[in-house]
Design a protein around this motif. Structure first.
Motif, PDB file in Angstrom:
ATOM      1  N   GLN A 248       0.836  -1.203   0.000  1.00  0.00           N
ATOM      2  CA  GLN A 248       0.000   0.000   0.000  1.00  0.00           C
ATOM      3  C   GLN A 248       0.870   1.252   0.000  1.00  0.00           C
ATOM      4  O   GLN A 248       0.637   2.202  -0.766  1.00  0.00           O
ATOM      5  CB  GLN A 248      -0.912  -0.009   1.227  1.00  0.00           C
ATOM      6  N   THR A 249       1.888   1.260   0.843  1.00  0.00           N
ATOM      7  CA  THR A 249       2.778   2.422   0.927  1.00  0.00           C
ATOM      8  C   THR A 249       3.546   2.629  -0.366  1.00  0.00           C
ATOM      9  O   THR A 249       3.674   3.761  -0.870  1.00  0.00           O
ATOM     10  CB  THR A 249       3.768   2.236   2.096  1.00  0.00           C
ATOM     11  N   ILE A 250       4.073   1.545  -0.917  1.00  0.00           N
ATOM     12  CA  ILE A 250       4.836   1.629  -2.167  1.00  0.00           C
ATOM     13  C   ILE A 250       3.958   2.170  -3.292  1.00  0.00           C
ATOM     14  O   ILE A 250       4.397   3.003  -4.100  1.00  0.00           O
ATOM     15  CB  ILE A 250       5.409   0.240  -2.516  1.00  0.00           C
ATOM     16  N   LYS A 251       2.710   1.721  -3.348  1.00  0.00           N
ATOM     17  CA  LYS A 251       1.778   2.215  -4.370  1.00  0.00           C
ATOM     18  C   LYS A 251       1.515   3.702  -4.191  1.00  0.00           C
ATOM     19  O   LYS A 251       1.504   4.469  -5.173  1.00  0.00           O
ATOM     20  CB  LYS A 251       0.470   1.429  -4.296  1.00  0.00           C
ATOM     21  N   GLU A 252       1.308   4.129  -2.935  1.00  0.00           N
ATOM     22  CA  GLU A 252       1.062   5.556  -2.667  1.00  0.00           C
ATOM     23  C   GLU A 252       2.258   6.402  -3.092  1.00  0.00           C
ATOM     24  O   GLU A 252       2.094   7.520  -3.581  1.00  0.00           O
ATOM     25  CB  GLU A 252       0.769   5.766  -1.184  1.00  0.00           C
ATOM     26  N   MET A 253       3.470   5.861  -2.919  1.00  0.00           N
ATOM     27  CA  MET A 253       4.678   6.603  -3.267  1.00  0.00           C
ATOM     28  C   MET A 253       4.999   6.522  -4.754  1.00  0.00           C
ATOM     29  O   MET A 253       5.817   7.307  -5.257  1.00  0.00           O
ATOM     30  CB  MET A 253       5.873   6.060  -2.467  1.00  0.00           C
ATOM     31  N   GLY A 254       4.398   5.578  -5.455  1.00  0.00           N
ATOM     32  CA  GLY A 254       4.741   5.367  -6.854  1.00  0.00           C
ATOM     33  C   GLY A 254       6.181   4.901  -7.004  1.00  0.00           C
ATOM     34  O   GLY A 254       6.871   5.248  -7.978  1.00  0.00           O
ATOM     35  N   ALA A 255       6.655   4.108  -6.037  1.00  0.00           N
ATOM     36  CA  ALA A 255       8.056   3.712  -5.975  1.00  0.00           C
ATOM     37  C   ALA A 255       8.263   2.310  -6.541  1.00  0.00           C
ATOM     38  O   ALA A 255       7.313   1.537  -6.725  1.00  0.00           O
ATOM     39  CB  ALA A 255       8.551   3.769  -4.530  1.00  0.00           C
ATOM     40  N   ASP A 256       9.525   1.975  -6.786  1.00  0.00           N
ATOM     41  CA  ASP A 256       9.914   0.657  -7.257  1.00  0.00           C
ATOM     42  C   ASP A 256       9.953  -0.308  -6.074  1.00  0.00           C
ATOM     43  O   ASP A 256      10.728  -0.097  -5.135  1.00  0.00           O
ATOM     44  CB  ASP A 256      11.298   0.739  -7.912  1.00  0.00           C
ATOM     45  N   PRO A 257       9.152  -1.377  -6.085  1.00  0.00           N
ATOM     46  CA  PRO A 257       9.140  -2.323  -4.954  1.00  0.00           C
ATOM     47  C   PRO A 257      10.498  -2.937  -4.665  1.00  0.00           C
ATOM     48  O   PRO A 257      10.767  -3.341  -3.521  1.00  0.00           O
ATOM     49  CB  PRO A 257       8.134  -3.393  -5.406  1.00  0.00           C
ATOM     50  N   GLU A 258      11.380  -3.013  -5.659  1.00  0.00           N
ATOM     51  CA  GLU A 258      12.695  -3.610  -5.465  1.00  0.00           C
ATOM     52  C   GLU A 258      13.573  -2.794  -4.520  1.00  0.00           C
ATOM     53  O   GLU A 258      14.594  -3.284  -4.056  1.00  0.00           O
ATOM     54  CB  GLU A 258      13.406  -3.765  -6.815  1.00  0.00           C
ATOM     55  N   ARG A 259      13.165  -1.578  -4.239  1.00  0.00           N
ATOM     56  CA  ARG A 259      13.971  -0.715  -3.369  1.00  0.00           C
ATOM     57  C   ARG A 259      13.511  -0.773  -1.918  1.00  0.00           C
ATOM     58  O   ARG A 259      13.928   0.035  -1.091  1.00  0.00           O
ATOM     59  CB  ARG A 259      13.948   0.715  -3.908  1.00  0.00           C
ATOM     60  N   PHE A 260      12.669  -1.749  -1.604  1.00  0.00           N
ATOM     61  CA  PHE A 260      12.185  -1.958  -0.236  1.00  0.00           C
ATOM     62  C   PHE A 260      12.571  -3.375   0.185  1.00  0.00           C
ATOM     63  O   PHE A 260      12.217  -4.344  -0.483  1.00  0.00           O
ATOM     64  CB  PHE A 260      10.669  -1.773  -0.158  1.00  0.00           C
ATOM     65  N   PHE A 261      13.292  -3.496   1.299  1.00  0.00           N
ATOM     66  CA  PHE A 261      13.763  -4.800   1.756  1.00  0.00           C
ATOM     67  C   PHE A 261      12.670  -5.484   2.576  1.00  0.00           C
ATOM     68  O   PHE A 261      12.489  -5.205   3.767  1.00  0.00           O
ATOM     69  CB  PHE A 261      15.035  -4.632   2.598  1.00  0.00           C
ATOM     70  N   LEU A 262      11.943  -6.382   1.933  1.00  0.00           N
ATOM     71  CA  LEU A 262      10.815  -7.061   2.572  1.00  0.00           C
ATOM     72  C   LEU A 262      11.071  -8.558   2.760  1.00  0.00           C
ATOM     73  O   LEU A 262      10.175  -9.295   3.176  1.00  0.00           O
ATOM     74  CB  LEU A 262       9.539  -6.863   1.737  1.00  0.00           C
TER      75      LEU A 262
END
Length: 316
Positions: A248-262
């Protein structure tokens, strides 16, 4: 950045016992369908949990490792125990002082920090820097310790969100050291949702809808205050609450999911105040922290506090 807070050493510790979330279903009062939701939607799978273990058995190993990194001739002036749950020990046991004494740091001032729930670890880094700059002798260090037991079903289960696990971490902090440089720290508290787990259903639904946008704003605010653009950030190092909140946060930011360590979410689940430090150590051990690159440590605490801290990694 004269007088900048620096992270000189971060260590973590996890109990050996790893269990599937299915094994906790009965004691948490979860039906099989609910466990399926936690796995398929929230992205949880396993977690570390040792129900017979004591608090100090959990928190001291990482703290001892961090203390061993203290340069010869330097001293620790403050021991800060940052935790999520307000009550972890009987009233006559001051956990911060016990940790200090067990580490042989009798001259250090010891106290706990818990008001920001799971964001208390980041708040402790910020506070440690302020204390070192204002009242400690030059060259002094602060030790931040995190870790707590999931001692009852009431504190282990966050309905429709996460299942809490056990881990501990420690962070050795100084000013103008050779370690990772703290470039900014931002928090935002939405007091309307201070009831946390006791929120009414309408407030909980409203909080869920606002969560991603607010967290994205806090991350971008921290990046801007660090004098950077989000494109300058190598990785976001987050708390492990669940994958759906991060999507949800990544979508709101319009960011690349690969840049979040999940990657640690299905392995460890949510670790109270220790998530960001445990995830940092994982990345360091995998060789994924690069000298001179920028990272954002992020957490959210019930209550509701959002926190983000931008650091620049420096290999020593």
């Amino acid at each position: 950045m004269s007088g900048a807070t620096t992270l000189e050493r971060i260590e973590s510790f996890l109990p050996e016992r790893s269990v599937r979330i299915d094994d906790l279903a009965e004691q948490l009062g979860l039906r099989r369908a609910e466990i399926g939701v936690f796995r398929k939607i929230y992205g949880l799978d396993r977690l570390r949990f040792e129900p017979e273990g004591g608090l100090f058995e959990l928190v001291l190993p990482a703290a001892r490792q961090a203390v061993r990194a203290l340069p010869e001739g330097q001293r620790i002036s403050h021991v800060i125990y940052a935790h999520t749950m307000q009550t972890l020990t009987p009233p006559d046991v001051d956990a911060a002082r016990v940790i200090r004494d067990e580490l042989g740091l009798a001259r250090a001032e010891a106290f706990a920090l818990t008001q920001q729930a799971c964001v208390s670890s980041l708040g402790a880094v910020d506070l440690a820097g302020e204390l070192l700059r204002s009242e400690a002798p030059g060259g002094a260090y602060a030790l931040i310790v995190t870790g707590e037991r999931a001692y009852s079903p009431k504190v282990q289960l966050i309905p429709n969100s996460s299942i809490m696990a056990e881990a501990a971490a420690a962070c050795l902090v100084t000013v103008d050291g050779a370690g990772d440089q703290v470039r900014s720290h931002v928090t935002r508290t939405l007091g309307k949702y201070a009831a946390g787990l006791e929120m009414s259903t309408p407030d909980a639904q409203e909080f869920g809808k606002a969560y991603g946008a607010v967290l994205g704003e806090v991350i971008l605010d921290a990046v801007a205050r660090a004098g950077l653009e989000f494109d300058d950030i190598d990785l976001v190092i987050p708390h492990n609450v669940n994958t759906v909140s991060w999507r949800q946060t990544i979508k709101e930011m319009g960011a690349d999911p690969e840049r979040f360590f999940l990657e640690n979410i299905p392995v460890y689940s949510h670790l109270f105040s220790s998530d960001v430090f445990v995830n940092y150590v994982t990345l360091r051990e995998q060789g994924r922290l690069v000298h001179g690159h920028h990272y954002v440590l992020v957490s959210v605490g019930l209550g509701a506090t959002f926190g983000a801290m931008v650091i620049t990694h420096r290999k020593r």
